[in-house]
Design a protein around this motif. Structure first.
Motif, mmCIF file in Angstrom:
data_model
loop_
_atom_site.group_PDB
_atom_site.id
_atom_site.type_symbol
_atom_site.label_atom_id
_atom_site.label_comp_id
_atom_site.label_asym_id
_atom_site.label_seq_id
_atom_site.Cartn_x
_atom_site.Cartn_y
_atom_site.Cartn_z
ATOM 1 N N PRO A 184 36.167 19.334 -21.326
ATOM 2 C CA PRO A 184 34.989 20.031 -21.910
ATOM 3 C C PRO A 184 33.743 19.162 -21.940
ATOM 4 O O PRO A 184 32.618 19.650 -21.729
ATOM 5 C CB PRO A 184 35.458 20.373 -23.327
ATOM 6 C CG PRO A 184 36.947 20.415 -23.235
ATOM 7 C CD PRO A 184 37.291 19.343 -22.269
ATOM 8 N N LEU A 185 33.956 17.878 -22.235
ATOM 9 C CA LEU A 185 32.802 16.982 -22.272
ATOM 10 C C LEU A 185 32.152 16.874 -20.905
ATOM 11 O O LEU A 185 30.912 16.888 -20.772
ATOM 12 C CB LEU A 185 33.249 15.605 -22.766
ATOM 13 C CG LEU A 185 32.137 14.566 -22.949
ATOM 14 C CD1 LEU A 185 31.096 15.063 -23.963
ATOM 15 C CD2 LEU A 185 32.720 13.243 -23.409
ATOM 16 N N ALA A 186 32.992 16.783 -19.869
ATOM 17 C CA ALA A 186 32.444 16.711 -18.521
ATOM 18 C C ALA A 186 31.735 18.012 -18.162
ATOM 19 O O ALA A 186 30.668 18.015 -17.520
ATOM 20 C CB ALA A 186 33.577 16.414 -17.521
ATOM 21 N N GLY A 187 32.297 19.185 -18.586
ATOM 22 C CA GLY A 187 31.640 20.465 -18.319
ATOM 23 C C GLY A 187 30.295 20.567 -19.011
ATOM 24 O O GLY A 187 29.308 21.073 -18.446
ATOM 25 N N ALA A 188 30.235 20.075 -20.259
ATOM 26 C CA ALA A 188 28.960 20.108 -20.997
ATOM 27 C C ALA A 188 27.913 19.252 -20.318
ATOM 28 O O ALA A 188 26.727 19.615 -20.239
ATOM 29 C CB ALA A 188 29.198 19.639 -22.438
#
Length: 215
Positions: A184-188
């Protein structure tokens, strides 16, 4: 060969009767020159000299201390082996010029032991010093295992470890936690980057329009 009962009786008398003498006979090794270098299958000849005209017994004492009668050689050079046999497939015996010869035709580990002579004269026993005849001891070389060495020359020890189930489970949980956190952090981060690119593109378009209106 089995120990003769009569021979055992005579040997017992050596230790309990006063009329017994030792070291009146001499044993000399004639072949091989160095008896410490015996080999399997080699011919071994021993001889002893006696100044008593009563014949000689040849005896072998094995590693366990058991006595074995080999042969009796009379003063007339008549040989009598175990079982009252005149000949033997393992030994030869004869008398020459006062010397009593014993020949082991083909030396084997079963022939190892302490060889000596004995004679009985005027109700007294005479014993010769013993002659040790043994094959050279064989040393077994233990193979050494080489450990892999690093390029720096330091020996590295490799050990095979049994996987720990609890540790394996913990590693799997850590892996899944990393996925849930970092994905999720990479997607954000990707969304923020796209928004930043869109914002920059819109700003550039707005500037171009303002510049055209002023002209």
């Amino acid at each position: 060969m089995d120990t003769s009962p009569a021979l055992l009786l005579l040997l017992t008398l050596q230790f309990c009767c006063p009329g017994i003498h030792s070291h009146s006979l001499q044993i000399k090794v004639r072949s091989p020159k160095d008896i410490t270098q015996l080999r399997v299958g080699q011919r071994l000849e021993l001889q002893c000299h006696s100044d008593k005209p009563s014949g000689v017994f040849w005896i072998r004492q094995d590693k366990g201390g058991t006595l074995h009668f080999i042969v009796f050689i009379s003063s007339t050079s008549r040989a009598t082996f175990e079982g009252n046999h005149r000949t033997s497939t393992l030994f030869e015996a004869r008398k020459e010029d006062g010397f009593y010869h014993l020949v082991v035709k083909s030396f084997t580990p079963q022939d190892e032991g302490n060889y000596f002579c004995m004679t009985n004269f005027n109700q007294m026993l005479y014993f010769s010093p013993g002659q040790l005849a043994f094959l050279p001891a064989t040393t077994t070389v233990t193979p050494t295992t080489r450990h892999p060495t690093s390029k720096s020359g330091v020996t590295e020890e490799l050990s095979i470890k049994t996987p720990d189930p609890e540790r394996k489970m913990q590693e799997d949980l850590d892996f899944f936690c990393h996925i849930f956190i970092w994905v999720p952090l990479a997607g954000a981060c990707v969304l923020l980057l796209i928004a930043l690119v869109v914002t920059i593109a819109l700003c550039q378009q707005t500037r171009r329009r303002r510049c055209r209106c002023k002209r």
